[in-house]
Structure formats: C-alpha cells, structure tokens
Write a protein that holds these residues in place. Structure first.
Motif, PDB file in Angstrom:
ATOM      1  N   HIS A  72       0.870  -1.174   0.000  1.00 37.22           N
ATOM      2  CA  HIS A  72       0.000   0.000   0.000  1.00 37.22           C
ATOM      3  C   HIS A  72       0.906   1.223   0.000  1.00 37.22           C
ATOM      4  O   HIS A  72       1.993   1.225   0.577  1.00 37.22           O
ATOM      5  CB  HIS A  72      -0.909   0.031   1.231  1.00 37.22           C
ATOM      6  CG  HIS A  72      -2.079  -0.881   1.147  1.00 37.22           C
ATOM      7  ND1 HIS A  72      -2.837  -1.025   0.009  1.00 37.22           N
ATOM      8  CD2 HIS A  72      -2.631  -1.713   2.071  1.00 37.22           C
ATOM      9  CE1 HIS A  72      -3.804  -1.900   0.231  1.00 37.22           C
ATOM     10  NE2 HIS A  72      -3.695  -2.337   1.476  1.00 37.22           N
ATOM     11  N   ARG A  73       0.449   2.256  -0.652  1.00 31.11           N
ATOM     12  CA  ARG A  73       1.224   3.490  -0.693  1.00 31.11           C
ATOM     13  C   ARG A  73       0.281   4.676  -0.598  1.00 31.11           C
ATOM     14  O   ARG A  73      -0.874   4.601  -0.997  1.00 31.11           O
ATOM     15  CB  ARG A  73       2.063   3.574  -1.976  1.00 31.11           C
ATOM     16  CG  ARG A  73       1.275   3.412  -3.255  1.00 31.11           C
ATOM     17  CD  ARG A  73       2.151   3.511  -4.501  1.00 31.11           C
ATOM     18  NE  ARG A  73       3.119   2.452  -4.576  1.00 31.11           N
ATOM     19  CZ  ARG A  73       2.899   1.275  -5.172  1.00 31.11           C
ATOM     20  NH1 ARG A  73       1.718   1.017  -5.707  1.00 31.11           N
ATOM     21  NH2 ARG A  73       3.824   0.359  -5.228  1.00 31.11           N
ATOM     22  N   GLY A  74       0.788   5.777  -0.063  1.00 29.40           N
ATOM     23  CA  GLY A  74      -0.048   6.964   0.059  1.00 29.40           C
ATOM     24  C   GLY A  74       0.784   8.203   0.276  1.00 29.40           C
ATOM     25  O   GLY A  74       1.954   8.128   0.652  1.00 29.40           O
ATOM     26  N   ALA A 105      -6.276   9.598   6.023  1.00 25.96           N
ATOM     27  CA  ALA A 105      -6.362   9.269   4.608  1.00 25.96           C
ATOM     28  C   ALA A 105      -7.751   9.631   4.084  1.00 25.96           C
ATOM     29  O   ALA A 105      -8.743   9.491   4.792  1.00 25.96           O
ATOM     30  CB  ALA A 105      -6.094   7.784   4.381  1.00 25.96           C
ATOM     31  N   ASP A 144      -9.217   8.335   1.245  1.00 25.58           N
ATOM     32  CA  ASP A 144      -9.892   7.219   0.594  1.00 25.58           C
ATOM     33  C   ASP A 144      -9.804   5.963   1.457  1.00 25.58           C
ATOM     34  O   ASP A 144      -8.883   5.806   2.250  1.00 25.58           O
ATOM     35  CB  ASP A 144      -9.249   6.932  -0.767  1.00 25.58           C
ATOM     36  CG  ASP A 144      -9.307   8.146  -1.679  1.00 25.58           C
ATOM     37  OD1 ASP A 144     -10.319   8.862  -1.595  1.00 25.58           O
ATOM     38  OD2 ASP A 144      -8.359   8.359  -2.440  1.00 25.58           O
ATOM     39  N   ALA A 197      -6.979   0.101   5.673  1.00 28.60           N
ATOM     40  CA  ALA A 197      -6.587   1.515   5.614  1.00 28.60           C
ATOM     41  C   ALA A 197      -6.180   2.045   6.982  1.00 28.60           C
ATOM     42  O   ALA A 197      -5.218   2.798   7.102  1.00 28.60           O
ATOM     43  CB  ALA A 197      -7.735   2.352   5.042  1.00 28.60           C
ATOM     44  N   THR A 242      -2.631   3.702   7.733  1.00 32.07           N
ATOM     45  CA  THR A 242      -2.638   5.122   8.067  1.00 32.07           C
ATOM     46  C   THR A 242      -1.924   5.377   9.390  1.00 32.07           C
ATOM     47  O   THR A 242      -1.123   6.301   9.513  1.00 32.07           O
ATOM     48  CB  THR A 242      -4.082   5.652   8.131  1.00 32.07           C
ATOM     49  OG1 THR A 242      -4.689   5.492   6.861  1.00 32.07           O
ATOM     50  CG2 THR A 242      -4.114   7.121   8.506  1.00 32.07           C
ATOM     51  N   HIS A 294       5.573  10.624   0.653  1.00 35.83           N
ATOM     52  CA  HIS A 294       5.061   9.400   0.047  1.00 35.83           C
ATOM     53  C   HIS A 294       5.576   8.241   0.898  1.00 35.83           C
ATOM     54  O   HIS A 294       6.777   8.072   1.064  1.00 35.83           O
ATOM     55  CB  HIS A 294       5.569   9.282  -1.391  1.00 35.83           C
ATOM     56  CG  HIS A 294       5.103   8.046  -2.097  1.00 35.83           C
ATOM     57  ND1 HIS A 294       5.812   6.869  -2.081  1.00 35.83           N
ATOM     58  CD2 HIS A 294       3.994   7.799  -2.814  1.00 35.83           C
ATOM     59  CE1 HIS A 294       5.160   5.963  -2.777  1.00 35.83           C
ATOM     60  NE2 HIS A 294       4.060   6.489  -3.232  1.00 35.83           N
ATOM     61  N   ARG A 317      -3.509  11.729   0.973  1.00 40.70           N
ATOM     62  CA  ARG A 317      -4.194  11.072  -0.138  1.00 40.70           C
ATOM     63  C   ARG A 317      -3.590   9.708  -0.403  1.00 40.70           C
ATOM     64  O   ARG A 317      -2.384   9.581  -0.523  1.00 40.70           O
ATOM     65  CB  ARG A 317      -4.098  11.926  -1.410  1.00 40.70           C
ATOM     66  CG  ARG A 317      -4.974  11.379  -2.538  1.00 40.70           C
ATOM     67  CD  ARG A 317      -4.918  12.255  -3.755  1.00 40.70           C
ATOM     68  NE  ARG A 317      -3.703  12.056  -4.519  1.00 40.70           N
ATOM     69  CZ  ARG A 317      -3.498  12.582  -5.730  1.00 40.70           C
ATOM     70  NH1 ARG A 317      -4.421  13.333  -6.274  1.00 40.70           N
ATOM     71  NH2 ARG A 317      -2.376  12.354  -6.360  1.00 40.70           N
ATOM     72  N   VAL A 318      -4.428   8.716  -0.478  1.00 40.67           N
ATOM     73  CA  VAL A 318      -3.979   7.389  -0.832  1.00 40.67           C
ATOM     74  C   VAL A 318      -3.893   7.307  -2.340  1.00 40.67           C
ATOM     75  O   VAL A 318      -4.778   7.773  -3.048  1.00 40.67           O
ATOM     76  CB  VAL A 318      -4.950   6.318  -0.292  1.00 40.67           C
ATOM     77  CG1 VAL A 318      -4.586   4.942  -0.815  1.00 40.67           C
ATOM     78  CG2 VAL A 318      -4.960   6.338   1.225  1.00 40.67           C
ATOM     79  N   VAL A 319      -2.786   6.744  -2.845  1.00 44.25           N
ATOM     80  CA  VAL A 319      -2.582   6.708  -4.288  1.00 44.25           C
ATOM     81  C   VAL A 319      -2.291   5.269  -4.741  1.00 44.25           C
ATOM     82  O   VAL A 319      -1.984   4.425  -3.933  1.00 44.25           O
ATOM     83  CB  VAL A 319      -1.435   7.632  -4.707  1.00 44.25           C
ATOM     84  CG1 VAL A 319      -1.814   9.076  -4.488  1.00 44.25           C
ATOM     85  CG2 VAL A 319      -0.162   7.321  -3.922  1.00 44.25           C
TER      86      VAL A 319
END
Length: 286
Positions: free
Chosen positions: A194-196, A207, A209, A214, A218, A237, A284-286
């Motif tokens: 997972h990345r954000g 986060a 989203d 999550a 987070t 990031h 922001r989760v990306v």
C-alpha cells in the motif's frame, strides 16, 4: 517577502510561481546554467557548479542580507540538506539539517524508525563487500541493494542467491564506499503493498480514501513520519509492504518524488507549499 527556490540543473522545472502564487512578493530561483526559468521570478541565479560548490549557499546568504528572506524551498534530496543547514543558520522556519538528513538518508531513516518502535524493513549500510555476505547470512537471499542517498532509495540490484552475490562483489564495490557510503542492503519482502501521500495533522495521519486495512496503514504512516521528526504537515510518500507473517512494514519514505511515483504531482506541490507555511490538512492514498 522573498522566497528562495533551490532547483538542481537537469531536472524539469515545476510551475513554482503558480504553486506559490499569493504567498510571496518575490521568488528567486537558484539553479544551474541550463535551466530555462520562464516568467514569474524576481531573479534567477545560475550557478555553474551548482551540485558541487558552496556558491549556492553563499548566494542564499547574500540574498538574506539584501532582502526580507522568509522561506527556502528545496525538493531535491541534496538540496533539502542544504536548505536545512541554511534555515538553521538564518533562523528560518522549516526542517533543519539534522531532520533533512533523517528524511533523505535511508539508513538513518531506518534507524529512527527502529528506535521509535515503528515496524519497518531492516536495513544496513554497505561499506565493504563483506557487509553483503553478513546481511545474506543474517537475512538470507534474495537481498536488495538500494541507493541510500537518492530520492525514494531506488534499487541498484537484487541478489537472488550467493552466486549473484559473488558476481556482484567480484570487481569490488563502487569507489569511496568506506568514506562516503551510498549503498544499503535489505531483505526482499514480496507481499502486498500500500502506498499513500501523507501529512501529519497534529500527531496522526489521515487518509481521504478507504481501501483494505486503511486504518492500520494510516496509523503506520503517521508513526513513521513522527519517528523521522518530520515537521507537522510535511508531506511524504510512504510505502508499506506486508510480511509473510501479515505484519505491515514501512518500506520507503520520500518527499522528493520521481515522475513514476504514484501521486507525484500532488506530492511535489504539497512539499513546495509546505515549505512556505501552506500546510496540507489531509493525506491522499494513491
């Protein structure tokens, strides 16, 4: 009110004037001679030996003597250390040199995470070939070798077995590793990722989203940013990987995205604005 922007040559120029509109009277760009700056700057200073000389620092000190310098913006990893030292000297807001080193140097960041009890990939500095054999003994293969002082800590090579390890070390490591080590080693973990893009809000990250697990990710990202002593609101990031045992481990932290980094434009704009006090409220989760 003057804001100095340190921008290394050979890197595409973001729309700094657009991102910083309304937060500074004058923008002064300090860069290399080949950078085409365009409009929106009160002055552009071209430094021939930008990456190797102290002329960048002396140029900023000269600006501080002549104007009301309120902030220094730097996105490149080496420039973040430069900017931190200048902020310390001039008493400007933002991360100082020690904080910048903790964010930029992968080995230092890993040590800070471990000291704070944040689950993360183990890492070790590489000074000599024998170090790699020790890590292979300790963690097994495959073994990932990364650049420890480059944005995002990119992979140099993955050594899948002892034969590949021997082949990699036969010719010796790159010069000056003992004096200025630039490599680090870690075990390869091939689990889910997972990345954000995160920024601290008080003492926790949030986060926007939802996605699997999550909350855990987070909280992990918030702990990671706290551990490396990031300024409140400083965006990064963060990438985490799930181990074979199902534990989430912080793998990388970066505030200097490459074009391939998910959410790179969002992160870069947030990093620039954070350095002039325009702190983002959410992640922001990306």
């Amino acid at each position: 009110m003057t804001v100095v922007i340190l921008h290394p040559p050979g890197r595409s120029l973001p729309p700094y004037p657009e991102w910083l509109a309304g937060v500074a009277t004058d923008l002064v760009l300090v860069t290399g001679p080949a950078t085409a700056a365009g409009a929106g700057y009160a002055d552009v200073l071209s430094i021939v030996d930008y990456e190797t000389s102290a002329r960048v620092e002396t140029a900023v000190l000269d600006i501080a003597e002549r104007t009301d310098l309120t902030a220094i913006v730097a996105v490149g990893v080496l420039d973040q250390i430069r900017a931190g030292g200048l902020r310390d000297h001039l008493g400007l807001p933002g991360p100082g040199r020690d904080t910048a080193i903790g964010l930029v140097d992968g080995v230092r960041a890993a040590g800070l995470l471990a000291d704070a009890g944040v689950p993360s990939l183990p890492r070790g500095r590489v000074r000599r070939a024998v170090d790699l054999y020790w890590y292979a003994h300790r963690w097994g293969c495959p073994l990932r070798i990364r650049s420890r002082r480059v944005a995002g800590w990119p992979t140099v090579v993955v050594l899948h077995d002892r034969d590949e390890l021997r082949a990699f070390t036969e010719g010796g490591l790159p010069a000056n590793q003992e004096v200025m080590p630039s490599l680090m080693a870690e075990p390869v973990v091939a689990g889910e990722r997972h990345r954000g893009v995160f920024a601290l809000d008080g003492d926790r990250a949030r986060a926007m989203d939802k996605y699997p697990d999550a909350h855990t990710f987070t909280e992990l990202a918030g702990g990671a940013l706290s551990a490396v002593d990031a300024m409140a609101g400083w965006p990064h990031h963060v990438e985490a990987v799930s181990s074979d045992e199902g534990e989430w481990l912080v793998e990388t932290i970066s505030c200097d995205p490459t074009p391939a980094t998910p959410g790179a434009d969002f992160l870069l704009c947030a990093v620039v604005r954070a350095q002039v006090g325009q702190l983002p409220a959410l992640a922001r989760v990306v």
